[in-house]
Structure formats: structure tokens, C-alpha cells
Design a protein around this motif. Sequence first.
Motif, mmCIF file in Angstrom:
data_model
loop_
_atom_site.group_PDB
_atom_site.id
_atom_site.type_symbol
_atom_site.label_atom_id
_atom_site.label_comp_id
_atom_site.label_asym_id
_atom_site.label_seq_id
_atom_site.Cartn_x
_atom_site.Cartn_y
_atom_site.Cartn_z
ATOM 1 N N SER A 170 0.844 -1.188 0.000
ATOM 2 C CA SER A 170 0.000 0.000 0.000
ATOM 3 C C SER A 170 0.884 1.244 0.000
ATOM 4 O O SER A 170 2.099 1.164 0.205
ATOM 5 N N THR A 171 0.263 2.371 -0.232
ATOM 6 C CA THR A 171 0.952 3.659 -0.194
ATOM 7 C C THR A 171 0.388 4.478 0.957
ATOM 8 O O THR A 171 -0.837 4.648 1.064
ATOM 9 N N ASP A 172 1.259 4.982 1.842
ATOM 10 C CA ASP A 172 0.775 5.709 3.019
ATOM 11 C C ASP A 172 0.433 7.158 2.677
ATOM 12 O O ASP A 172 0.532 7.592 1.522
ATOM 13 N N SER A 173 0.035 7.902 3.687
ATOM 14 C CA SER A 173 -0.436 9.275 3.476
ATOM 15 C C SER A 173 0.659 10.204 2.977
ATOM 16 O O SER A 173 0.368 11.278 2.428
ATOM 17 N N LEU A 174 1.908 9.810 3.141
ATOM 18 C CA LEU A 174 3.034 10.612 2.659
ATOM 19 C C LEU A 174 3.506 10.166 1.282
ATOM 20 O O LEU A 174 4.501 10.680 0.772
ATOM 21 N N GLY A 175 2.809 9.194 0.692
ATOM 22 C CA GLY A 175 3.170 8.724 -0.633
ATOM 23 C C GLY A 175 4.233 7.648 -0.650
ATOM 24 O O GLY A 175 4.755 7.306 -1.714
ATOM 25 N N LYS A 176 4.568 7.084 0.511
ATOM 26 C CA LYS A 176 5.588 6.042 0.581
ATOM 27 C C LYS A 176 4.949 4.679 0.363
ATOM 28 O O LYS A 176 3.992 4.306 1.047
ATOM 29 N N PHE A 177 5.501 3.930 -0.574
ATOM 30 C CA PHE A 177 5.020 2.595 -0.905
ATOM 31 C C PHE A 177 5.727 1.581 -0.018
ATOM 32 O O PHE A 177 6.958 1.619 0.154
ATOM 33 N N ASN A 178 4.968 0.659 0.586
ATOM 34 C CA ASN A 178 5.581 -0.384 1.418
ATOM 35 C C ASN A 178 4.733 -1.634 1.370
ATOM 36 O O ASN A 178 3.549 -1.595 1.021
ATOM 37 N N CYS A 179 5.352 -2.755 1.716
ATOM 38 C CA CYS A 179 4.713 -4.074 1.634
ATOM 39 C C CYS A 179 4.941 -4.846 2.919
ATOM 40 O O CYS A 179 5.987 -4.700 3.568
ATOM 41 N N ASP A 180 4.005 -5.711 3.260
ATOM 42 C CA ASP A 180 4.136 -6.503 4.481
ATOM 43 C C ASP A 180 5.121 -7.653 4.320
ATOM 44 O O ASP A 180 5.729 -8.090 5.299
ATOM 45 N N THR A 181 5.277 -8.196 3.089
ATOM 46 C CA THR A 181 6.314 -9.207 2.856
ATOM 47 C C THR A 181 7.113 -8.841 1.607
ATOM 48 O O THR A 181 6.564 -8.289 0.649
ATOM 49 N N GLY A 182 8.409 -9.132 1.639
ATOM 50 C CA GLY A 182 9.283 -8.916 0.490
ATOM 51 C C GLY A 182 9.629 -7.468 0.223
ATOM 52 O O GLY A 182 10.215 -7.159 -0.824
ATOM 53 N N ASP A 183 9.313 -6.566 1.133
ATOM 54 C CA ASP A 183 9.529 -5.137 0.883
ATOM 55 C C ASP A 183 11.011 -4.842 0.655
ATOM 56 O O ASP A 183 11.881 -5.370 1.350
ATOM 57 N N CYS A 184 11.296 -3.977 -0.337
ATOM 58 C CA CYS A 184 12.695 -3.667 -0.645
ATOM 59 C C CYS A 184 13.144 -2.332 -0.059
ATOM 60 O O CYS A 184 14.304 -1.938 -0.227
ATOM 61 N N GLY A 185 12.235 -1.619 0.621
ATOM 62 C CA GLY A 185 12.626 -0.411 1.330
ATOM 63 C C GLY A 185 12.865 0.805 0.472
ATOM 64 O O GLY A 185 13.369 1.823 0.964
ATOM 65 N N SER A 186 12.516 0.745 -0.811
ATOM 66 C CA SER A 186 12.761 1.884 -1.697
ATOM 67 C C SER A 186 11.717 2.986 -1.542
ATOM 68 O O SER A 186 11.953 4.128 -1.949
ATOM 69 N N GLY A 187 10.559 2.642 -0.987
ATOM 70 C CA GLY A 187 9.482 3.610 -0.862
ATOM 71 C C GLY A 187 8.692 3.795 -2.141
ATOM 72 O O GLY A 187 7.772 4.616 -2.195
ATOM 73 N N THR A 188 9.048 3.035 -3.184
ATOM 74 C CA THR A 188 8.351 3.107 -4.467
ATOM 75 C C THR A 188 8.078 1.682 -4.955
ATOM 76 O O THR A 188 8.620 0.708 -4.416
ATOM 77 N N ILE A 189 7.271 1.562 -6.014
ATOM 78 C CA ILE A 189 6.986 0.244 -6.574
ATOM 79 C C ILE A 189 8.252 -0.385 -7.151
ATOM 80 O O ILE A 189 8.443 -1.594 -7.072
ATOM 81 N N THR A 190 9.145 0.425 -7.738
ATOM 82 C CA THR A 190 10.416 -0.097 -8.242
ATOM 83 C C THR A 190 11.411 -0.226 -7.089
ATOM 84 O O THR A 190 11.441 0.609 -6.181
ATOM 85 N N CYS A 191 12.226 -1.280 -7.138
ATOM 86 C CA CYS A 191 13.177 -1.522 -6.050
ATOM 87 C C CYS A 191 14.545 -0.875 -6.295
ATOM 88 O O CYS A 191 15.315 -0.679 -5.356
#
Length: 250
Positions: A83-104
Amino acid sequence: MRHQRVLVLFFILTLTTRCFIGSESTKFIIQNRCPDTIWPATLAGSGTPQLASTGFQLSPGSTTSLDLPTGWSGRLWARTLCSTDSLGKFNCDTGDCGSGTITCNGAGGAPPASLIEFTLSGHNGNDQDFYDISLVDGFNLPISVTPQGGSGTKCNTISCPVNLNSGCPGELALVGAGGRAIGCKSACFALGQPQYCCTGGYGSPSTCPPTVYSKYFKGACPQAYSYAYDDGSSTFTCSGQPDYLITFCP
């Protein structure tokens, strides 16, 4: 005549460029047969370029493809519950790459995540593709790899088709909202002890045998890497530069 010479020169340059960059090389066909949207991601190995897409969304029933340059090595996995939070940061519950965007963008996925690893022909002089499914970083989704063409005695479809989250030992389970297990960590990641990580005095095949935890992964998915020294039954090869169908939730 001048126009014909220009066309011939253009054809030669185009053919040469294709051979140089390997545009006729391997293709990944990636399909999502899971009931929910996933976000696959890729990470290139050392010395090979990142792919044109390092992360993307794939809805249920959808298929996409990626072209790979000759000699590419790296890994592919899928992120879940993103999902994307209120600040526009993209994150995932599993496998997240920490980039804050859909691209890693060159970052790997956080465990637990089911991985597919490739070293394609042409890499360091190899004349075969090497590929495997790895649960060394844990499990989040069932997965399979099917060569499209190619040859060899170990050029086979491989899979981990079982949902390991449902039976994951409690001490390894990654629990999401509602108390449901959404991932199953490796014992190394969850417990951090050398006998599970094959480090220190356990740093060889003879001193780091399978454990009750790695046997849980191996029993359900015998073709997948279950821990660091699980090479014999977990590495597969193809000659002939096939494409590969990668299916999440086969």
C-alpha cells in the motif's frame, strides 16, 4: 543508389546492435495466479545490469514479460499486501525492498520471501542456464518455474506449490493483521543461531546438516533450497537459451 546503401547500412547496424546487447536472449513470462494482487521485483547480481523494470504491480490472472540481457544473473520475488501511506511512501508486508516506491532500484527484498535465482548462459563463460527456487530467506508465496524450450536432463519445471504459511512453526511465523501468518521465516533469520545459519563452527556441509526447520521447508517443497548446503537436489540447468514461465501460486 544512395538511399539503398543507407538502408543496407541501417540493417547491418541494427543487426550488430541486437547481437551486442542480446535483445534475442532470454525472456521471463511472469503470471499471477494468486487470488490477490502481488508486486513482483527483480535484483541483478554483481556485474550484471538491473532490468528495465525492478518492480511492478500484477493483478490476479495477469501476465507480463521481461527481457533479460545475455549472461544476466539475479533474483526475482513477489511482494504482498502492499500500500501507499499518506506521505506517498510505498511499502509491503512481505518482500519489501525499502525503496518507498513500486520499483526496487537495486535493493533486495526483506525476508521472508520465496526467491527464484538465475544465472543465465554467457555469465562467466557458462554455456548453460542455472536456476533454483530458494527458501533460504523464508517463504511468502507458492511459486514455480517452467522452461519454455531448452534441453538437458535437469531442464525441468520446478515448484514450491504448497502454502507453507498455514503450517509454519510459531517461532518462524510472520503474523499479519488478524493473527494470520503471511510469511514463514527461515530459522536463520528468525532465531539467528549459527547452527541454523551455517556460520562459525557450523560453516561446512559436514557440520551444518538439515534441521527440523529446514526439513519443514524441504518436506513440502523438495525441489527448493531449504538451507545453505542444500545444493544437490535444488539446482537445475538448461541449455539452448529457453524462456522461463514464472508462476506465483501455481
